[in-house]
Design a protein around this motif. Structure first.
Motif, PDB file in Angstrom:
ATOM      1  N   MET A   1     -47.440  22.434 -46.252  1.00  0.00           N
ATOM      2  CA  MET A   1     -47.834  23.639 -45.399  1.00  0.00           C
ATOM      3  C   MET A   1     -46.863  24.889 -45.462  1.00  0.00           C
ATOM      4  SD  MET A   1     -49.692  21.860 -42.040  1.00  0.00           S
ATOM      5  CE  MET A   1     -47.930  21.534 -41.288  1.00  0.00           C
ATOM      6  N   ILE A   2     -45.725  24.588 -45.266  1.00  0.00           N
ATOM      7  CA  ILE A   2     -44.976  25.711 -45.437  1.00  0.00           C
ATOM      8  C   ILE A   2     -44.994  26.384 -46.695  1.00  0.00           C
ATOM      9  CG2 ILE A   2     -42.213  26.150 -45.303  1.00  0.00           C
ATOM     10  CD1 ILE A   2     -42.129  24.233 -43.090  1.00  0.00           C
ATOM     11  N   ILE A   3     -44.918  25.597 -47.598  1.00  0.00           N
ATOM     12  CA  ILE A   3     -45.107  26.322 -49.124  1.00  0.00           C
ATOM     13  C   ILE A   3     -46.160  27.005 -49.116  1.00  0.00           C
ATOM     14  CG2 ILE A   3     -45.331  25.675 -51.528  1.00  0.00           C
ATOM     15  CD1 ILE A   3     -43.293  23.557 -51.245  1.00  0.00           C
ATOM     16  N   THR A   4     -47.454  26.560 -48.669  1.00  0.00           N
ATOM     17  CA  THR A   4     -48.759  27.157 -48.549  1.00  0.00           C
ATOM     18  C   THR A   4     -48.627  28.799 -47.974  1.00  0.00           C
ATOM     19  OG1 THR A   4     -49.823  25.068 -48.981  1.00  0.00           O
ATOM     20  CG2 THR A   4     -51.147  27.045 -48.208  1.00  0.00           C
ATOM     21  N   ASN A   5     -48.060  28.399 -46.886  1.00  0.00           N
ATOM     22  CA  ASN A   5     -47.870  29.569 -46.228  1.00  0.00           C
ATOM     23  C   ASN A   5     -46.845  30.768 -46.565  1.00  0.00           C
ATOM     24  OD1 ASN A   5     -48.609  31.008 -43.778  1.00  0.00           O
ATOM     25  ND2 ASN A   5     -46.765  30.360 -42.562  1.00  0.00           N
ATOM     26  N   ILE A   6     -45.800  30.413 -47.251  1.00  0.00           N
ATOM     27  CA  ILE A   6     -44.894  31.162 -47.790  1.00  0.00           C
ATOM     28  C   ILE A   6     -45.765  31.804 -49.169  1.00  0.00           C
ATOM     29  CG2 ILE A   6     -43.012  31.512 -49.149  1.00  0.00           C
ATOM     30  CD1 ILE A   6     -41.836  29.290 -47.269  1.00  0.00           C
ATOM     31  N   ALA A   7     -46.313  31.124 -49.888  1.00  0.00           N
ATOM     32  CA  ALA A   7     -47.075  31.526 -51.155  1.00  0.00           C
ATOM     33  C   ALA A   7     -48.353  32.641 -50.730  1.00  0.00           C
ATOM     34  CB  ALA A   7     -47.790  30.252 -51.748  1.00  0.00           C
ATOM     35  N   ALA A   8     -49.102  32.214 -49.744  1.00  0.00           N
ATOM     36  CA  ALA A   8     -50.081  33.001 -49.211  1.00  0.00           C
ATOM     37  C   ALA A   8     -49.673  34.341 -48.797  1.00  0.00           C
ATOM     38  CB  ALA A   8     -50.838  32.228 -48.236  1.00  0.00           C
ATOM     39  N   ARG A   9     -48.364  34.209 -47.777  1.00  0.00           N
ATOM     40  CA  ARG A   9     -47.989  35.562 -47.430  1.00  0.00           C
ATOM     41  C   ARG A   9     -47.222  36.441 -48.582  1.00  0.00           C
ATOM     42  NH1 ARG A   9     -44.503  33.562 -43.274  1.00  0.00           N
ATOM     43  NH2 ARG A   9     -43.035  33.071 -44.909  1.00  0.00           N
ATOM     44  N   ASN A  10     -46.558  35.801 -49.311  1.00  0.00           N
ATOM     45  CA  ASN A  10     -46.023  36.546 -50.503  1.00  0.00           C
ATOM     46  C   ASN A  10     -47.330  37.384 -51.636  1.00  0.00           C
ATOM     47  OD1 ASN A  10     -43.371  36.695 -49.612  1.00  0.00           O
ATOM     48  ND2 ASN A  10     -43.028  34.698 -50.603  1.00  0.00           N
ATOM     49  N   PHE A  11     -48.130  36.172 -52.107  1.00  0.00           N
ATOM     50  CA  PHE A  11     -49.217  36.905 -53.082  1.00  0.00           C
ATOM     51  C   PHE A  11     -50.363  37.354 -52.501  1.00  0.00           C
ATOM     52  CE2 PHE A  11     -47.079  32.879 -55.164  1.00  0.00           C
ATOM     53  CZ  PHE A  11     -46.335  33.771 -55.917  1.00  0.00           C
ATOM     54  N   PHE A  12     -50.802  36.985 -51.372  1.00  0.00           N
ATOM     55  CA  PHE A  12     -52.088  37.644 -50.532  1.00  0.00           C
ATOM     56  C   PHE A  12     -51.844  38.176 -49.352  1.00  0.00           C
ATOM     57  CE2 PHE A  12     -53.128  33.658 -52.721  1.00  0.00           C
ATOM     58  CZ  PHE A  12     -53.849  34.102 -54.022  1.00  0.00           C
ATOM     59  N   GLY A  13     -50.524  38.383 -48.792  1.00  0.00           N
ATOM     60  CA  GLY A  13     -50.367  38.997 -47.660  1.00  0.00           C
ATOM     61  C   GLY A  13     -51.104  38.389 -46.320  1.00  0.00           C
ATOM     62  N   VAL A  14     -51.278  37.253 -46.525  1.00  0.00           N
ATOM     63  CA  VAL A  14     -51.937  36.369 -45.391  1.00  0.00           C
ATOM     64  C   VAL A  14     -50.778  35.340 -44.892  1.00  0.00           C
ATOM     65  CG1 VAL A  14     -53.864  35.082 -44.833  1.00  0.00           C
ATOM     66  CG2 VAL A  14     -54.164  36.967 -46.493  1.00  0.00           C
ATOM     67  N   SER A  15     -50.659  35.453 -43.398  1.00  0.00           N
ATOM     68  CA  SER A  15     -49.980  34.292 -43.041  1.00  0.00           C
ATOM     69  C   SER A  15     -50.914  33.611 -42.144  1.00  0.00           C
ATOM     70  CB  SER A  15     -48.839  34.974 -42.289  1.00  0.00           C
ATOM     71  OG  SER A  15     -48.053  33.848 -41.579  1.00  0.00           O
ATOM     72  N   TYR A  16     -50.542  32.237 -42.097  1.00  0.00           N
ATOM     73  CA  TYR A  16     -51.578  31.422 -41.333  1.00  0.00           C
ATOM     74  C   TYR A  16     -50.872  31.017 -40.024  1.00  0.00           C
ATOM     75  CZ  TYR A  16     -54.328  30.829 -45.598  1.00  0.00           C
ATOM     76  OH  TYR A  16     -55.036  31.020 -46.495  1.00  0.00           O
ATOM     77  N   GLN A  17     -51.186  31.567 -38.931  1.00  0.00           N
ATOM     78  CA  GLN A  17     -50.740  31.192 -37.780  1.00  0.00           C
ATOM     79  C   GLN A  17     -50.282  29.912 -37.186  1.00  0.00           C
ATOM     80  OE1 GLN A  17     -48.849  33.465 -36.216  1.00  0.00           O
ATOM     81  NE2 GLN A  17     -48.211  32.218 -34.592  1.00  0.00           N
ATOM     82  N   LYS A  18     -51.486  29.093 -37.737  1.00  0.00           N
ATOM     83  CA  LYS A  18     -51.680  27.720 -37.362  1.00  0.00           C
ATOM     84  C   LYS A  18     -50.532  26.904 -37.761  1.00  0.00           C
ATOM     85  CE  LYS A  18     -54.562  25.251 -34.557  1.00  0.00           C
ATOM     86  NZ  LYS A  18     -54.310  25.605 -33.062  1.00  0.00           N
ATOM     87  N   ILE A  19     -50.184  27.113 -38.950  1.00  0.00           N
ATOM     88  CA  ILE A  19     -49.171  26.421 -39.481  1.00  0.00           C
ATOM     89  C   ILE A  19     -47.776  26.722 -38.836  1.00  0.00           C
ATOM     90  CG2 ILE A  19     -47.779  26.482 -41.770  1.00  0.00           C
ATOM     91  CD1 ILE A  19     -50.101  26.811 -43.251  1.00  0.00           C
ATOM     92  N   LEU A  20     -47.562  27.798 -38.379  1.00  0.00           N
ATOM     93  CA  LEU A  20     -46.374  28.186 -37.703  1.00  0.00           C
ATOM     94  C   LEU A  20     -46.133  27.665 -36.273  1.00  0.00           C
ATOM     95  CD1 LEU A  20     -46.033  31.967 -38.594  1.00  0.00           C
ATOM     96  CD2 LEU A  20     -45.031  29.997 -39.522  1.00  0.00           C
ATOM     97  N   GLU A  21     -47.587  27.111 -35.782  1.00  0.00           N
ATOM     98  CA  GLU A  21     -47.674  26.519 -34.644  1.00  0.00           C
ATOM     99  C   GLU A  21     -47.450  24.963 -34.560  1.00  0.00           C
ATOM    100  OE1 GLU A  21     -51.397  27.778 -32.809  1.00  0.00           O
ATOM    101  OE2 GLU A  21     -50.773  30.029 -32.470  1.00  0.00           O
ATOM    102  N   ILE A  22     -47.907  24.321 -35.735  1.00  0.00           N
ATOM    103  CA  ILE A  22     -48.089  22.839 -35.809  1.00  0.00           C
ATOM    104  C   ILE A  22     -46.565  22.539 -36.598  1.00  0.00           C
ATOM    105  CG2 ILE A  22     -48.842  20.980 -37.422  1.00  0.00           C
ATOM    106  CD1 ILE A  22     -51.681  22.799 -37.168  1.00  0.00           C
ATOM    107  N   SER A  23     -45.942  23.390 -37.181  1.00  0.00           N
ATOM    108  CA  SER A  23     -44.555  23.030 -37.730  1.00  0.00           C
ATOM    109  C   SER A  23     -43.513  22.231 -36.810  1.00  0.00           C
ATOM    110  CB  SER A  23     -44.044  23.887 -38.737  1.00  0.00           C
ATOM    111  OG  SER A  23     -44.946  24.289 -39.984  1.00  0.00           O
ATOM    112  N   PRO A  24     -43.431  22.882 -35.631  1.00  0.00           N
ATOM    113  CA  PRO A  24     -42.174  22.363 -34.897  1.00  0.00           C
ATOM    114  C   PRO A  24     -42.775  20.945 -34.253  1.00  0.00           C
ATOM    115  CG  PRO A  24     -42.698  24.759 -34.411  1.00  0.00           C
ATOM    116  CD  PRO A  24     -43.731  24.395 -35.397  1.00  0.00           C
ATOM    117  N   GLY A  25     -43.893  20.941 -34.030  1.00  0.00           N
ATOM    118  CA  GLY A  25     -44.440  19.651 -33.439  1.00  0.00           C
ATOM    119  C   GLY A  25     -44.351  18.504 -34.608  1.00  0.00           C
ATOM    120  N   ILE A  26     -44.334  18.787 -35.699  1.00  0.00           N
ATOM    121  CA  ILE A  26     -44.263  17.857 -36.735  1.00  0.00           C
ATOM    122  C   ILE A  26     -42.641  17.493 -36.957  1.00  0.00           C
ATOM    123  CG2 ILE A  26     -44.516  17.529 -39.299  1.00  0.00           C
ATOM    124  CD1 ILE A  26     -46.958  18.986 -39.358  1.00  0.00           C
ATOM    125  N   VAL A  27     -41.975  18.457 -36.766  1.00  0.00           N
ATOM    126  CA  VAL A  27     -40.547  18.210 -36.941  1.00  0.00           C
ATOM    127  C   VAL A  27     -40.303  17.560 -35.878  1.00  0.00           C
ATOM    128  CG1 VAL A  27     -38.133  19.323 -36.723  1.00  0.00           C
ATOM    129  CG2 VAL A  27     -39.867  20.342 -38.331  1.00  0.00           C
TER     130      VAL A  27
END
Length: 105
Positions: A29-55
């Protein structure tokens, strides 16, 4: 007792599988979010919300496995000083070597 040992071993395998799945999902999820942000200029907010819960779940489940395998962090320095303050009763069977107290004359 054999039944409890079997249940415990089965739960350990399930916990390991859950940890592997959660950690892999977190990394992807984090790699996908980084790639999407760098290549397409899109960041998925849901990934940023779910990641701390997974940790959090990784830490909780990992702590149970570490405790079962006796690989958890031990605060032996606390036991050493607590043993000195309480006359040795708090240290229990800690592997810490106690220094002999000097004789007061």
């Amino acid at each position: 007792m054999r039944l409890l040992a079997k249940i415990d071993d089965t739960l350990e395998i399930i916990e390991q599988a859950i940890i592997i799945f959660l950690f892999s999902a977190l990394v992807l999820m984090i790699i996908t979010n980084i790639a999407a942000r760098n290549f397409f200029g899109v960041s998925y907010q849901k990934i940023l919300e779910i990641s701390p819960g997974i940790v959090l779940w990784l830490a909780l489940i990992g702590a149970t496995l570490a405790l079962k395998k006796q690989r958890h962090i031990k605060l032996e320095i606390l036991l050493r000083y607590a043993g000195e303050w309480s006359g040795g009763r708090a240290a229990g069977d800690s592997p810490c070597k106690r220094r002999p107290r000097p004789q007061s004359w």
